[in-house]
Design a protein around this motif. Sequence first.
Motif, PDB file in Angstrom:
ATOM      1  N   UNK A 175      15.031  13.218   5.137  1.00 44.65           N
ATOM      2  CA  UNK A 175      13.677  12.688   5.087  1.00 44.65           C
ATOM      3  C   UNK A 175      12.636  13.551   5.770  1.00 44.65           C
ATOM      4  N   UNK A 176      12.999  14.787   6.134  1.00 41.69           N
ATOM      5  CA  UNK A 176      12.052  15.635   6.870  1.00 41.69           C
ATOM      6  C   UNK A 176      10.790  15.921   6.056  1.00 41.69           C
ATOM      7  N   UNK A 177      10.958  16.292   4.802  1.00 41.35           N
ATOM      8  CA  UNK A 177       9.788  16.592   3.965  1.00 41.35           C
ATOM      9  C   UNK A 177       8.937  15.349   3.742  1.00 41.35           C
ATOM     10  N   UNK A 178       9.596  14.218   3.507  1.00 38.50           N
ATOM     11  CA  UNK A 178       8.854  12.981   3.272  1.00 38.50           C
ATOM     12  C   UNK A 178       8.099  12.552   4.527  1.00 38.50           C
ATOM     13  N   UNK A 179       8.753  12.633   5.668  1.00 33.54           N
ATOM     14  CA  UNK A 179       8.073  12.281   6.917  1.00 33.54           C
ATOM     15  C   UNK A 179       6.882  13.198   7.179  1.00 33.54           C
ATOM     16  N   UNK A 180       7.032  14.474   6.833  1.00 35.39           N
ATOM     17  CA  UNK A 180       5.922  15.410   7.016  1.00 35.39           C
ATOM     18  C   UNK A 180       4.743  15.040   6.126  1.00 35.39           C
ATOM     19  N   UNK A 181       5.043  14.609   4.893  1.00 40.59           N
ATOM     20  CA  UNK A 181       3.973  14.209   3.977  1.00 40.59           C
ATOM     21  C   UNK A 181       3.265  12.957   4.478  1.00 40.59           C
ATOM     22  N   UNK A 182       4.042  11.970   4.938  1.00 39.99           N
ATOM     23  CA  UNK A 182       3.429  10.755   5.479  1.00 39.99           C
ATOM     24  C   UNK A 182       2.568  11.092   6.691  1.00 39.99           C
ATOM     25  N   UNK A 183       3.083  11.969   7.561  1.00 37.15           N
ATOM     26  CA  UNK A 183       2.319  12.369   8.748  1.00 37.15           C
ATOM     27  C   UNK A 183       1.032  13.084   8.364  1.00 37.15           C
ATOM     28  N   UNK A 184       1.087  13.882   7.295  1.00 34.72           N
ATOM     29  CA  UNK A 184      -0.121  14.575   6.827  1.00 34.72           C
ATOM     30  C   UNK A 184      -1.183  13.570   6.388  1.00 34.72           C
ATOM     31  N   UNK A 185      -0.774  12.554   5.635  1.00 35.53           N
ATOM     32  CA  UNK A 185      -1.725  11.552   5.155  1.00 35.53           C
ATOM     33  C   UNK A 185      -2.295  10.734   6.315  1.00 35.53           C
ATOM     34  N   UNK A 186      -1.449  10.407   7.274  1.00 27.90           N
ATOM     35  CA  UNK A 186      -1.932   9.688   8.462  1.00 27.90           C
ATOM     36  C   UNK A 186      -2.908  10.568   9.238  1.00 27.90           C
ATOM     37  N   UNK A 187      -2.532  11.829   9.417  1.00 29.21           N
ATOM     38  CA  UNK A 187      -3.359  12.740  10.203  1.00 29.21           C
ATOM     39  C   UNK A 187      -4.719  13.027   9.595  1.00 29.21           C
ATOM     40  N   UNK A 188      -4.806  12.969   8.265  1.00 32.35           N
ATOM     41  CA  UNK A 188      -6.081  13.224   7.585  1.00 32.35           C
ATOM     42  C   UNK A 188      -6.863  11.937   7.324  1.00 32.35           C
ATOM     43  N   UNK A 189      -6.373  10.813   7.857  1.00 36.47           N
ATOM     44  CA  UNK A 189      -7.101   9.551   7.712  1.00 36.47           C
ATOM     45  C   UNK A 189      -7.029   8.945   6.332  1.00 36.47           C
ATOM     46  N   UNK A 190      -5.943   9.245   5.592  1.00 38.40           N
ATOM     47  CA  UNK A 190      -5.834   8.748   4.220  1.00 38.40           C
ATOM     48  C   UNK A 190      -4.688   7.761   4.047  1.00 38.40           C
ATOM     49  N   UNK A 191      -4.211   7.199   5.162  1.00 40.27           N
ATOM     50  CA  UNK A 191      -3.179   6.161   5.124  1.00 40.27           C
ATOM     51  C   UNK A 191      -3.788   4.861   5.631  1.00 40.27           C
ATOM     52  N   UNK A 192      -3.640   3.780   4.842  1.00 43.93           N
ATOM     53  CA  UNK A 192      -4.287   2.511   5.165  1.00 43.93           C
ATOM     54  C   UNK A 192      -3.264   1.382   5.125  1.00 43.93           C
ATOM     55  N   UNK A 193      -3.459   0.394   5.974  1.00 50.64           N
ATOM     56  CA  UNK A 193      -2.530  -0.732   5.991  1.00 50.64           C
ATOM     57  C   UNK A 193      -3.144  -1.939   6.685  1.00 50.64           C
ATOM     58  N   UNK A 194      -2.590  -3.084   6.358  1.00 49.90           N
ATOM     59  CA  UNK A 194      -2.813  -4.308   7.146  1.00 49.90           C
ATOM     60  C   UNK A 194      -1.539  -4.509   7.961  1.00 49.90           C
ATOM     61  N   UNK A 195      -1.683  -4.545   9.265  1.00 54.69           N
ATOM     62  CA  UNK A 195      -0.538  -4.666  10.166  1.00 54.69           C
ATOM     63  C   UNK A 195      -0.656  -5.968  10.946  1.00 54.69           C
ATOM     64  N   UNK A 196       0.404  -6.780  10.891  1.00 52.81           N
ATOM     65  CA  UNK A 196       0.446  -8.038  11.638  1.00 52.81           C
ATOM     66  C   UNK A 196       1.685  -8.051  12.526  1.00 52.81           C
ATOM     67  N   UNK A 197       1.495  -8.223  13.817  1.00 55.57           N
ATOM     68  CA  UNK A 197       2.609  -8.278  14.775  1.00 55.57           C
ATOM     69  C   UNK A 197       3.535  -7.077  14.623  1.00 55.57           C
ATOM     70  N   UNK A 198       2.930  -5.905  14.454  1.00 55.41           N
ATOM     71  CA  UNK A 198       3.699  -4.682  14.365  1.00 55.41           C
ATOM     72  C   UNK A 198       4.388  -4.459  13.032  1.00 55.41           C
ATOM     73  N   UNK A 199       4.093  -5.285  12.028  1.00 54.31           N
ATOM     74  CA  UNK A 199       4.735  -5.186  10.722  1.00 54.31           C
ATOM     75  C   UNK A 199       3.693  -4.951   9.645  1.00 54.31           C
ATOM     76  N   UNK A 200       3.975  -4.023   8.724  1.00 56.11           N
ATOM     77  CA  UNK A 200       3.051  -3.718   7.637  1.00 56.11           C
ATOM     78  C   UNK A 200       3.137  -4.796   6.567  1.00 56.11           C
TER      79      UNK A 200
END
Length: 281
Positions: A175-200
């Motif tokens: 999952x290294x490549x996938x985690x890197x892609x998710x981190x890229x989207x988070x880092x560039x402000x393009x990951x969005x979610x509704x989080x309740x009690x620590x759960x997406x």
Amino acid sequence: MLTQTTTRVLEPSDLDAALEVLGREPVANAFVTSRVQVAGLDPWRLGGEMWGYYTDGRLRSLCYAGANLVPVCADTDAVRAFADRARRTGRRCSSIVGPAEATRLLWRLLEPSWGPARDVRSHQPLMVTEQSSAEVRPDPLVRRIRKDEMDVIMPACVAMFTEEVGVSPMAGDGGLLYQARVAELVGTGRSFARVEDGKVVFKAEIGAATARACQIQGVWVDPEFRGRGHSETGMAAVVDFALRDVAPVVSLYVNDFNTAARAAYRRVGFREVGAFMSVLF
């Protein structure tokens, strides 16, 4: 008079010509355009080669050959040329994806040597909107995911990918490549979610972004919370973020058999303008 055609791997000096081709269809080409604008045409930075199809010395069509094989503005002759090259190089990609007509022909030509595919999704409506939803109120709890919340968003991303694609993104390289892609989207402000009690509860990303169009991907609602309208209100919120901060046109493509998602997107304000096709290996 004979028409002279050729196909070759593009070089960094071909960038302007490549961007001209990509600019012909800014919505359909958003994924490849976003990659090229960030990385240029150097294969190492781009994560693959960019093939160019020339007619009488002019660049007419492209094909991105990386983790995905993606035909761009490709007519029948260009697709045949790209298929010839792909057969010679052998399959290195995990999928073929792009506008349905060109991708369908490309797969028909490649299937005898590359097949069988794990899954073929022959009609995936391409949908767009240029305005905030007039019908659905955006979820005020949907927000950008912070860099320190990777442990919160990652399980939801893995669940979405596994459900959508049919295999876990953690296989192979752990999952290294996938985690890197998710981190890229988070880092560039393009990951969005509704989080309740620590759960997406709901999540989505702006996976590709240019000045003219962006593409939403990875839309997912936790199974426990489905049927409560989170996909609609969540998407309305992400569309607002995208229109305000990213691009004037927001797009996505969806499986044609996912009638519930298509209906939800229409209620948010999306309309169908074309179709993609995906071949998964």
